[in-house]
Design an enzyme around this catalytic site. Structure first.
Site, PDB file in Angstrom:
ATOM      1  N   SER A 179       0.866  -7.542  -1.004  1.00 23.66           N
ATOM      2  CA  SER A 179       1.421  -8.688  -0.271  1.00 23.66           C
ATOM      3  C   SER A 179       0.512  -9.908  -0.243  1.00 23.66           C
ATOM      4  CB  SER A 179       1.856  -8.288   1.141  1.00 23.66           C
ATOM      5  OG  SER A 179       0.754  -7.991   1.962  1.00 23.66           O
TER       6      SER A 179
ATOM      7  N   THR B  70       1.160  -4.844   4.146  1.00 21.87           N
ATOM      8  CA  THR B  70       0.922  -5.228   5.539  1.00 21.87           C
ATOM      9  C   THR B  70       0.232  -6.580   5.707  1.00 21.87           C
ATOM     10  OG1 THR B  70      -1.162  -4.008   5.523  1.00 21.87           O
ATOM     11  CG2 THR B  70       0.797  -2.834   6.321  1.00 21.87           C
ATOM     12  N   ASP B  71      -0.502  -7.018   4.691  1.00 20.84           N
ATOM     13  CA  ASP B  71      -1.296  -8.235   4.880  1.00 20.84           C
ATOM     14  C   ASP B  71      -0.476  -9.489   5.180  1.00 20.84           C
ATOM     15  OD1 ASP B  71      -3.696  -6.979   2.566  1.00 20.84           O
ATOM     16  OD2 ASP B  71      -3.914  -7.212   4.727  1.00 20.84           O
TER      17      ASP B  71
ATOM     18  N   THR C 268       0.806  -1.213   0.000  1.00 18.41           N
ATOM     19  CA  THR C 268       0.000   0.000   0.000  1.00 18.41           C
ATOM     20  C   THR C 268       0.842   1.268   0.000  1.00 18.41           C
ATOM     21  OG1 THR C 268      -1.899  -1.025   1.063  1.00 18.41           O
ATOM     22  CG2 THR C 268      -1.592   1.329   1.450  1.00 18.41           C
TER      23      THR C 268
END
Lengths: 159, 159, 159, 159
Positions: free
Chosen positions: D52, D81-82, D10
């Protein structure tokens, strides 16, 4: 728990059209921390709204007192850059706390500023460093008493 | 073709840490116009870098001369807000052109500013208005000679 | 009095991390107008939150109805850029009002965007243009029925 | 010397009007570091441009290889971040280096984002932490293998 003391400096300057001038305004730190998803785990106290060229020994004593008073052992201090090294030196005698001073060369309210990076950098520094007094500026950590602001280069360096 | 003359004012102020002060810098207008997808159809000339409280009659004559000299019949002028009404009055004698003065209460380089809205508003105003001299501020169009800056309300109004 | 109808489009898109995606959020227009010192003299109604590729004839009828219903004779409509020309065409039959459609190629919530310039430009356009339906994009005013979006050049042009 | 590896996520997403979509663009990190007055003392290599959720084991092997290859013993990795926790776990076997992964919940190109704070925070973390693999997000440092992303709360927490 991090205790934040705001004392003024460029970082929190606002432009006042009425005076064709700037003045130090409310600290933008709470808003910047909220944008970074940090909503708790810290307390904030506005101590002064001074350009650091106008800091006096009495102001520095007031800052030292505020640092000593807080139960928090991690203290972040916003401060004008011009005399940040002097204030850091004045706090060296306080034991048992990690104290980090930081500020910015451009107000946080500008579209392009070092303020938010410096805040994040200082937040990690105060969380990770052992007891002592430090300045966190231009992506580096300096120990109080061994740092100065290089006016020409507009950055802090080891002294 | 729109001819843009920059004369200074709050809109183009930059913060200079060295002086703990704001000074007028390079005009941000070309960058702002590029962000708005406007890359041609205009010419830009930097005339002055003055806070409008410091504008003199000679400065106003210089501005009038620059307006008369351009072959463009649509002229946009950035100007400090404090004496914008006086400069507008001084340009009233120029015939055959649509002349619009605008500025901002907050520098364009601030995160929150009226500068970009004012630029867009003035761009449309200078494109659509008939010949004459106007001030375009706080979302309104005022005719030169019938406008003043209300210092307390921090906005322009009909006089 | 300007009546603002928001229908969606890129201008009001927000990034949603949860979906690794964007969605149309609350309109940022009130906040942007406040930053431009415009606090009254307008009403705002959120009509739709649609990407304009998903606009249907029924949506266009709803927009036309909302335009006809307002007592204001100056109406500003935010709209996705992809089918803005179609919606403009669909509103051509409405008499007695100045209707201006605008949007943006980059969300207003981005650091660099055409959104605020376009808002200011459209605000002046709807205030100054005679009755009729127009598109105000990339610093130009186009009449409905004689405009198209040039996808390759990413701008509107006369058709 | 800090070695920066960008893998996407992101933090570096750009809005593409043509696709009505966000895609990962050139990393904004060099520009953000320059705004923070950091012009040297680091190297940067763009490794991937992946959301991700689309990271594969092969991608993670590529990242591990890039970390091992650099002579720098302080490595910063931008990452979606995932699945940041998974990649951190996959790097745990690399000895002799301080490795910090970070990213953002909002693209760095948004007006309001956690990206710049996170960058500053991670810059200090990678400079100060001992050897090991860490995640630096929402103002906290987590050890690889003991952290997860809380999707509902939209933050990282100890696992």
């Amino acid at each position: 728990m991090i205790h934040v003391l705001t004392t003024g400096g460029t970082i929190d300057k606002i432009y006042f059209d009425a005076n064709s001038d700037f003045e130090i305004g409310d600290s933008l730190l709470p808003e910047l921390l909220a944008e970074a998803n940090i909503h708790d785990g810290y307390s904030l106290r506005e101590l002064l709204r001074k350009d650091s060229l106008e800091m006096t020994d009495e102001d520095r004593e007031m800052i030292a007192a505020a640092v000593s008073q807080t139960s928090a052992n991690r203290v972040l201090i916003t401060h004008g850059t011009d005399t940040m090294a002097e204030t850091a030196q004045a706090l060296k005698s306080i034991a048992g706390k990690t104290i980090v001073l930081f500020g910015a060369m451009q107000p946080a309210r500008m579209r392009r500023s070092d303020a938010v990076f410096n805040l994040g950098f200082a937040w990690a520094a105060v969380s990770l460093l052992p007891e002592g007094v430090y300045i966190a500026m231009n992506g580096e950590v300096f120990e109080a008493g061994a740092v100065r602001k290089n006016l020409k280069a507009k950055r802090f360096e080891r002294a």
